[in-house]
Enzyme design. Structure first.
Site, mmCIF file in Angstrom:
data_model
loop_
_atom_site.group_PDB
_atom_site.id
_atom_site.type_symbol
_atom_site.label_atom_id
_atom_site.label_comp_id
_atom_site.label_asym_id
_atom_site.label_seq_id
_atom_site.Cartn_x
_atom_site.Cartn_y
_atom_site.Cartn_z
ATOM 1 N N ASN A 10 0.737 -0.654 -0.346
ATOM 2 C CA ASN A 10 0.284 -0.194 0.328
ATOM 3 C C ASN A 10 0.976 1.839 0.050
ATOM 4 O O ASN A 10 1.538 1.470 0.931
ATOM 5 C CB ASN A 10 -1.141 0.220 0.964
ATOM 6 C CG ASN A 10 -1.928 1.354 1.404
ATOM 7 O OD1 ASN A 10 -1.796 1.913 0.440
ATOM 8 N ND2 ASN A 10 -2.533 0.562 2.740
ATOM 9 N N ARG A 91 -2.555 -2.657 -2.754
ATOM 10 C CA ARG A 91 -4.454 -1.159 -3.037
ATOM 11 C C ARG A 91 -3.702 0.093 -4.088
ATOM 12 O O ARG A 91 -3.010 0.611 -4.530
ATOM 13 C CB ARG A 91 -4.141 -0.627 -1.383
ATOM 14 C CG ARG A 91 -4.597 0.233 -1.526
ATOM 15 C CD ARG A 91 -4.508 1.416 -0.798
ATOM 16 N NE ARG A 91 -5.800 2.381 -0.380
ATOM 17 C CZ ARG A 91 -5.949 3.030 -0.160
ATOM 18 N NH1 ARG A 91 -4.893 4.234 0.377
ATOM 19 N NH2 ARG A 91 -6.937 4.683 -0.066
ATOM 20 N N HIS A 182 -12.229 4.641 -0.856
ATOM 21 C CA HIS A 182 -12.654 3.673 0.194
ATOM 22 C C HIS A 182 -13.434 2.232 0.766
ATOM 23 O O HIS A 182 -13.779 1.520 1.072
ATOM 24 C CB HIS A 182 -13.534 4.384 2.130
ATOM 25 C CG HIS A 182 -12.855 5.163 2.932
ATOM 26 N ND1 HIS A 182 -13.391 6.149 3.229
ATOM 27 C CD2 HIS A 182 -11.512 5.215 3.513
ATOM 28 C CE1 HIS A 182 -12.436 6.771 3.789
ATOM 29 N NE2 HIS A 182 -11.033 6.253 3.885
ATOM 30 N N ARG A 243 -9.170 17.549 6.528
ATOM 31 C CA ARG A 243 -10.531 17.863 5.221
ATOM 32 C C ARG A 243 -11.342 18.639 5.815
ATOM 33 O O ARG A 243 -12.089 18.077 6.597
ATOM 34 C CB ARG A 243 -10.298 16.437 4.222
ATOM 35 C CG ARG A 243 -9.095 15.950 4.289
ATOM 36 C CD ARG A 243 -8.902 15.229 3.246
ATOM 37 N NE ARG A 243 -8.134 14.287 3.407
ATOM 38 C CZ ARG A 243 -8.668 12.697 3.286
ATOM 39 N NH1 ARG A 243 -9.276 11.910 2.288
ATOM 40 N NH2 ARG A 243 -7.686 12.045 3.695
ATOM 41 N N GLU A 387 -8.716 -3.716 5.211
ATOM 42 C CA GLU A 387 -8.452 -3.729 3.841
ATOM 43 C C GLU A 387 -7.412 -4.550 3.168
ATOM 44 O O GLU A 387 -7.395 -5.097 2.883
ATOM 45 C CB GLU A 387 -7.949 -2.499 3.674
ATOM 46 C CG GLU A 387 -8.983 -1.335 3.860
ATOM 47 C CD GLU A 387 -9.272 -0.465 4.435
ATOM 48 O OE1 GLU A 387 -8.241 0.077 5.481
ATOM 49 O OE2 GLU A 387 -9.237 0.898 3.410
#
Ligand code: ADP
Length: 402
Positions: A10, A91, A182, A243, A387
């Site tokens: 990843n 990923r 996601h 954010r 994940e």
């Protein structure tokens, strides 16, 4: 006796996570990360058989140097793991609007990942470098590199939901639309839900809240994503660590025209200085905000705004699903750990038939259950996302079907 292991990579813009799984037993033998790429204190943390190796790398190392170091380290000290790797799962953040599943990487897929760099300029280039390094270290496994995309789960979203109300040519010509993110986490949670609720995915109607540093929420009808809060980029939607999430786009014109702030700086404000951090002024860490919730007005405000925004999404998504909700699910660092935020959200959802069991909500980590609802309530679950495990499982599945 180790036979077949999957390496999962990843690669982010300034950090890399890696792990080595047995995809059959689902055991993770090796994991770790590389931090501070391109910065002064570049370092690697490698965990093998529960022992942590903290390795200082050359300052300002790039992906290539740092990952080469890690692979050589494992190769030299733990060759039995290295030599048994038979597939590599990557990923990949953005796969555009065409790829709706995990896929074996070939020239065509590399081009799609390259073409999507405009939508994920920090991540896709790093993902491509990861693939290149894997090719170099494992030349015999070239056809066993699998891309698992964060966008593919959302390719089922209908046009009325993914299109923005701006002139159509911006979609036709420049592909400006909602892509979501996601997706790997949502895919894993759906697999778990199928198992926990004993209902096939294609019959599941759920709202999943993935709440971490980056947060999003997705409406899933008959097993498919029909709307999600992140948009063209992961800046849209919920309030996040740093954010802003949703805002009136005119705020950008105001900052530019009235306040004279340069576009680059506005981008920096909205992506790195806003969200929970922007509101409370101290920290983007939910743990800090929880600790100070009753003592600092701004900490309370940050959490209250976070919950308010999420509630608006849950309300509107329940309407999209036509009220036929099987469950509400929380995952991600905040979703899995913050009983305060779960409590605040669920206590406002009695209209939808959700009632929290306070004891379960607080003790969920110790209990061998996923449920935090009262018996009289619709199901509410807390499911830790995995994940990397999902990427390993997808890699195994595709290699076996080759
Ligand atoms: P990322 O989006 O970077 O993968 P994570 O899913 O790891 O993020 O979530 C990070 C967030 O989870 C941080 O805001 C952190 O404060 C929050 N978090 C982690 N542990 C806890 C905890 N015990 N209680 C509340 N929040 C937590």
């Amino acid at each position: 006796m180790l036979k077949k292991l999957i390496l999962v990579l990843n690669c982010g813009s300034s950090s890399v996570k890696f792990s080595i799984f047995d995809p059959f037993s689902k055991k993770k033998y090796v994991f770790g990360n590389i931090e501070c790429l391109f910065l002064k204190n570049t370092r690697a943390n490698i965990v093998i058989d529960s022992k942590i190796y903290k390795e200082k790398l050359l300052d300002y190392s790039d992906h290539f140097y740092a990952l080469s170091f890690v692979f050589n380290f494992i190769k030299k000290k733990f060759f039995h793991f290295y030599k048994n790797i038979y597939g590599i799962g990557h990923r990949v953040v953005h796969g555009g609007d065409k790829i709706n599943e995990s896929i074996i990487i070939d020239e065509k897929i590399l081009k799609i990942i390259k073409d999507s760099v405009v939508f994920a300029p920090l991540h896709n280039p790093a993902n491509l470098i990861g693939i290149k390094i894997a090719y170099k270290f494992f030349p015999n496994l070239k056809k066993k590199n699998i891309a698992v995309f964060d966008t593919s789960f959302h390719t089922s979203i209908p046009k009325k939901s993914y299109l923005y109300a701006i002139p159509y040519k911006f979609y036709k010509k420049y592909k400006i639309r909602r892509y979501g993110a996601h997706g790997i986490s949502y895919s894993y949670i759906m697999l778990k839900l199928e198992n926990i609720l004993q209902k096939p995915q294609k019959k599941l109607n759920v709202i999943i809240c993935h709440l971490g540093n980056g947060s999003s929420v997705t409406a899933i009808q008959n097993g498919k994503s029909i709307d999600t809060s992140m948009g063209l980029t992961p800046l849209e939607g919920l309030v996040m660590g740093t954010r802003s999430g949703d805002l009136d786009p005119a705020i950008i014109f105001f900052m530019y025209n009235q306040l004279g702030i340069k576009i680059k700086n506005i981008e920096n404000i909205l992506t790195k200085k806003s969200g929970l951090l922007g509101i409370n002024g101290h920290s983007s860490d939910c743990r800090y905000l929880e600790k100070n919730y009753f003592f600092h007005d701004e900490a309370k405000l940050a959490i209250d705004i976070f919950c308010h925004r999420l509630l608006k999404y849950i309300g509107s998504y329940s309407v999209l699903i036509k009220g036929k909700l099987d469950a509400l699910v929380f995952t991600g660092g905040i979703g899995e750990n913050s009983f305060l935020i779960r409590k605040k959200i669920i206590s406002k959802l009695s209209l939808l038939g959700f009632y929290i069991d306070d004891d379960l909500n607080i003790s969920i980590k110790k209990k061998k259950t996923y449920f935090i609802n009262k018996k009289s309530s619709r199901d509410i679950l807390v499911i830790p996302t995995k994940e990397e495990l999902f990427i390993a499982m997808e890699t195994r599945r595709l290699i076996e079907n080759q």
